[in-house]
Each structure stands twice: as C-alpha cells, then as structure tokens.
Design a protein around this motif. Structure first.
Motif, short mmCIF file in Angstrom:
data_model
loop_
_atom_site.label_atom_id
_atom_site.label_comp_id
_atom_site.label_asym_id
_atom_site.label_seq_id
_atom_site.Cartn_x
_atom_site.Cartn_y
_atom_site.Cartn_z
N PHE A 89 0.87 -1.43 0.16
CA PHE A 89 0.07 -0.14 -0.20
C PHE A 89 0.93 1.10 0.11
CE2 PHE A 89 -2.81 3.10 2.36
CZ PHE A 89 -3.57 3.46 1.32
N VAL A 90 0.68 2.23 -0.95
CA VAL A 90 1.19 3.52 -1.05
C VAL A 90 0.21 4.68 -0.69
CG1 VAL A 90 2.74 4.85 -2.61
CG2 VAL A 90 3.18 2.44 -2.55
N GLU A 91 0.28 5.32 0.08
CA GLU A 91 -0.77 6.10 0.50
C GLU A 91 -0.53 7.55 -0.30
OE1 GLU A 91 -3.25 7.88 4.40
OE2 GLU A 91 -1.48 6.25 4.61
N GLU A 92 -1.52 8.14 -0.53
CA GLU A 92 -1.54 9.72 -1.04
C GLU A 92 -2.27 10.66 -0.02
OE1 GLU A 92 -0.29 9.95 -3.93
OE2 GLU A 92 -0.36 7.90 -4.78
N VAL A 124 -10.33 10.32 5.19
CA VAL A 124 -10.22 9.27 4.09
C VAL A 124 -8.93 8.96 3.89
CG1 VAL A 124 -10.33 10.94 2.11
CG2 VAL A 124 -11.33 8.48 1.74
N VAL A 125 -8.61 7.42 3.68
CA VAL A 125 -7.25 7.00 3.31
C VAL A 125 -7.35 6.51 1.93
CG1 VAL A 125 -5.68 5.42 3.78
CG2 VAL A 125 -7.14 6.11 5.49
N THR A 126 -6.59 7.15 1.13
CA THR A 126 -6.60 6.78 -0.31
C THR A 126 -5.11 6.39 -1.03
OG1 THR A 126 -6.04 9.06 -1.03
CG2 THR A 126 -8.26 8.55 -0.90
N GLY A 127 -4.93 5.63 -1.96
CA GLY A 127 -3.65 5.28 -2.26
C GLY A 127 -3.86 4.01 -3.38
N ARG A 128 -2.58 3.72 -3.43
CA ARG A 128 -2.41 2.47 -4.40
C ARG A 128 -1.84 1.33 -3.66
NH1 ARG A 128 -0.61 4.20 -9.95
NH2 ARG A 128 -0.93 6.42 -10.30
N ALA A 129 -2.49 0.08 -4.18
CA ALA A 129 -1.91 -1.31 -3.80
C ALA A 129 -1.88 -2.29 -4.74
CB ALA A 129 -2.55 -1.63 -2.63
#
Length: 509
Positions: free
Chosen positions: A48-51, A67-72
């Motif tokens: 998980f890489v958070e933005e 809110v937690v957002t990101g890529r994984a």
C-alpha cells in the motif's frame, strides 16, 4: 526545518495511523475494524502506497481528513483504494476529503486501474458545504468520474457502515456492493429526516439496512457477516475480473465439475421443480460458482464461475422459485449482470428453463414490458462469446430474454427433452380451443380430445424437428454438455466484438 517542525510532522503523521482509545473502543463495540486494518486485509502485505496522508493536518482532530487513499496490489494486481475513517467525524466529507477522492478517480481514469471503495461515512460536513458541494471539483465530480469509469475498470464497494445522503451514490455507481449485516446502510434521507419531511416513522434497518437492500431494493449485492468477510468477498469477486476493459479475465488451473450431469438431474415433466444450482454445479469446475444477488429476485440466478479454468458468467432461470418466471426485478438483475460481463470480456452461458414473463395487472403496472425490454436490450448488445442452453423449456418472450436463436448467440443448444414454443401446451390448447372444449359435454370424450390436441402440439414443437429446421444448433446429451460448452466458447474467442456504431442506445430503463 526546526526541531519543532520535525515534531509537528511526526505528531500529525502518527495521528493518522491509529484511532484514539475512545474511538477504538467504539469500533470494537460495533464489531468494526479500523480503516487501516481493513486495507491491510484487502491488499498484499507491504504494497500500500498512501496519497495525501497529511490532508488537513493543520486542523487538529481531522487526521487524513477522514479518508485514506492510495495504490496497492491485490493478489499481485494493481488497484486503487478509497477508505473512509469512521473515527474521524463519523467518516464525514470535508473539502479535502472530496479532493482526495476526486484525485483517485482521476488516476483510475488516466491509468485504467480498478477502485476498491471501503465506505463508512455519515456524508458531507454541512460546515464545509460551500467548499465541497457545488463547485467544479466538488462532490459531484466524484460521481461524474465514477460514471466515466463504469465498464472501463471494476469498481468494488464494501459498505461497512452508513453511506448517507449524496454519498449513497458512491455504492450505486459501483459494479458490486457488499454490505455488512447489522452495520451497513444506504439512504438519501435518514429516518429522522423522513419523519420530519414526509411524516414517516421508520427504523434505519427498514429504511436502508443491509438485509433490505440485498433482498428488496437490489441496491446491495451480497450480505457479509462482518468486515473480514466483506473484504474476502471483494477479493473473491475481483479474482473473476480483469483489471480493465482492455484485458481478459485471469485464467486458473482446470478442475473437475462439482457433480456429474446425469439424465435424472433435470426432470422431464416441466411442472416438477428442481434446483438450477445442481445444473450449474454439473457444468462448472467444482466450488467455483460465485453467485451475485442471491437474495434478490431469486427466480433468476446469476454469477461468475470457472469452466476448465476459464471465467464465465452464468444467467440461469431457477425453477425452484416461482417456477422460474421472469419478473420486473429478475429482468433488472439479469440486465445489469449481462452488461457487467460484456464490459469486462466474460463469456456468457444462459441456462434456460423459463415459462416466460409474469402476467397480471400488478406486474403490468410495475412496467414489466419496459423492464423485460431492458433485459432483452442487454442480451442483444452483448458481444462476448455466448452459448444459450435450453435446459428444459423456453416459452414466449422468455426465449428471447434468455438469448434464443434470434439474438446471435454463438450457439443455441438444447438437452434432448427440451421444448421451445410460444407458450406451454396447456395454455396454448386453452387459448385456441377453449370454446370447442367447453362444448363437449361428455367428460371422457373431452379428456380424449384435449389429449389428442396436446399430442399434436407436442409433435409441432418437438426438439428434433427444431434441430432439423435449423432453429437450434445442436441437441446435446447431459453428460456431454460441459465438454460441448468448453469447446464452443474456446472456438468463439476470436469473434468480432462490434455490435453497432453510435454514441449509445436509449435503453428502456
């Protein structure tokens, strides 16, 4: 940077990583997982890489702005995450919450990546309405982008708590909504608001609870017992789909079917009910059927499965429920699933045992003609490899709704005892010969006359005659059906995927 600045950054970051003691206790009392624990269950470990983790960091009490957002990676495949944090003002939206979500949807559009929506939000913060509601990058942009993403990438929603007011549209624009029993809810107006505005007294569960939405409204697809099961269902669902519309679904090792397709599995007498799941188990690889909307319009069964390791979509009438007759809700259920399969390159198998569409004033007032036309629209538009199997009977417009010969399936095949007709023998004989039958006074003579008419009708619709006249493409013995389907779908993989050239149709919604 001064020592104080280092400390401020550290404190701000740490505030986003764990709930307060009080908030953790509340989550525990609600049998909920913390937002980051939900994400950890969904994604591959360490991926998980958070933005924008420090969004609204200068405003104490709003870590990550809720809110937690990101890529994984999810099972090794890239995806995007939007996850509300219900410990931050009940997961409500502020201006930066909205901006974070808009940005993730823009990444999804640009990079064509699937989105997992982990929703648990009380809706917009009224105090921030000017900043988050009306503008070009306001909350409306989220929904606009979701519509643009529809059919381009999978959008998968786990609903752990409320999804209130305008926020309820996030699940509505997703391909699948998995709701946690007892905690999840969707509604445009709360019970308190309903009482105030329209004078209705209603509980939250009746208004927008998980069981209501998964069985009555159809806004929910699957019911989960807790957060962990919801996330596991989301991962399972994703395993049947490609990452975007440009790819084919994943392939898996083939396995044997769940049971043998014996000749006794489907009763020849059409008035005898049976469970279509038995037929599905005899066709698909064992334990691979993933049913969608099982509690909604159960007279029709839809879901994904594996056939020799390849993903397929199943649309099947269910004779065990209401005789498998098509209703308004079952037509809606079918149309959405067919559009889903066609969008993401999932071949379709129709298992047809249908008496037709329901009749009567109640369904006519509910618009069954319009809804039936919607299902037939979806059937017509689908260009994926498709085989329609007449399992036992296909009467009236039911034949059309289940992708009969006129709808360009790659094959329309039938079991040896199948029947295709405008209507069943009893109805047909009564429709044409009712007056004449009533005129016969002697009961024995009347029974003999009806029996003779039925024999003539059965001869007229005999499945061998329909094969001889090229109405259907083949008659297949039950024990050979699975192998036949595997071969036909494999042969159709290179088919042209064009339906018609236009912006879009005007479906009878």
């Amino acid at each position: 940077m001064t020592h104080d600045h280092w400390t401020e950054v550290k404190v701000a970051r740490e505030a986003t990583l764990a709930p307060s003691e009080k908030a953790a206790a509340k989550l525990d009392s609600q049998h909920k997982l913390y937002v980051r624990d939900r994400i950890a269950l969904l994604v591959d470990e360490g991926s998980f890489v958070e933005e924008a983790q420090l969004a609204n960091a200068l405003n104490p009490g709003l870590p990550a702005d809720g809110v937690v957002t990101g890529r994984a990676l999810i099972d090794g495949r890239p995806g995007l995450i939007v996850a509300n944090d219900p410990t931050v003002k009940a997961g409500s939206w502020g201006a930066r919450t909205v901006e974070k979500i808009v940005r993730i949807t823009e990444v999804a559009l640009r990079d064509e990546l699937p989105i997992f929506w982990l929703i648990d939000s009380a809706g917009a913060r009224i105090t921030d309405q000017v900043e988050l509601f009306p503008g070009r990058r306001g909350a409306g942009r989220i929904f606009h982008n979701q519509v643009a993403l529809s059919g381009k990438v999978p959008q998968i929603c786990c609903l752990f708590g409320p999804s209130a007011a305008g926020g309820a549209y996030i699940p509505a624009f997703c391909d699948i909504v998995i709701m946690v029993d007892g905690n999840a809810s969707m509604y445009l107006g709360s019970p308190r608001m309903a009482e105030m505005v329209v004078g209705e007294k209603v509980t939250l569960e009746e208004m927008g609870g998980a069981r209501m939405h998964t069985s009555v409204s159809g806004c929910g697809d699957l019911l989960a017992s807790d957060d962990t099961e919801a996330i596991e269902l989301a991962r399972q669902y994703f395993s049947y789909l490609p990452g975007s519309w440009r790819s084919r679904p994943p392939s898996y090792d083939a396995s044997e079917p769940g049971r043998d397709f014996t000749r006794e599995l489907v009763p020849a007498e059409e008035s005898v009910g049976f469970d279509i799941h038995d037929v599905i188990d005899a066709v698909l690889d064992a334990d691979t059927f993933f049913e969608i909307k099982p509690a909604y319009a159960p007279e029709l069964v839809v879901g994904f499965g594996l056939l020799a390791g390849q993903v397929v979509g199943i649309v099947a009438n269910q004779p065990a429920v209401k005789g498998g007759v098509l209703f308004v809700d079952s037509a809606d259920k079918a149309a959405r699933f067919i559009w889903l399969c066609d969008a993401f390159n999932v071949p379709l198998i129709y298992l047809c045992d249908v008496p037709g569409f329901m009749i009567g004033s109640e369904v006519e007032r509910a618009g069954i003609i319009r809804h039936g036309a919607k299902m037939i629209t979806a059937v017509s538009e689908a260009t994926v490899p498709t085989v329609s199997v007449i399992v036992r009977k296909a009467y009236g417009a039911g034949l059309y709704a289940m992708c009969g010969p006129g709808f360009s399936p790659d094959a329309c095949i039938a079991l040896p005892t199948a029947k295709i007709a405008v209507m069943g023998p009893e109805a047909a004989i009564n429709a044409v010969y009712y007056n004449k039958i009533q005129e016969i006074a002697d009961e024995t003579e009347r029974v003999e006359y009806v029996s003779k008419l039925r024999e003539e009708y059965e001869t007229d619709i005999d499945i061998l005659r329909l094969a001889a006249d090229l109405v259907i493409d083949a008659i297949v013995e039950p024990e050979n059906l699975r192998a036949d389907l595997i071969a036909r779908l494999a042969a159709a993989q290179s088919k042209d995927r064009t339906f018609s050239h236009k912006r879009h149709g005007v479906p009878p919604v």
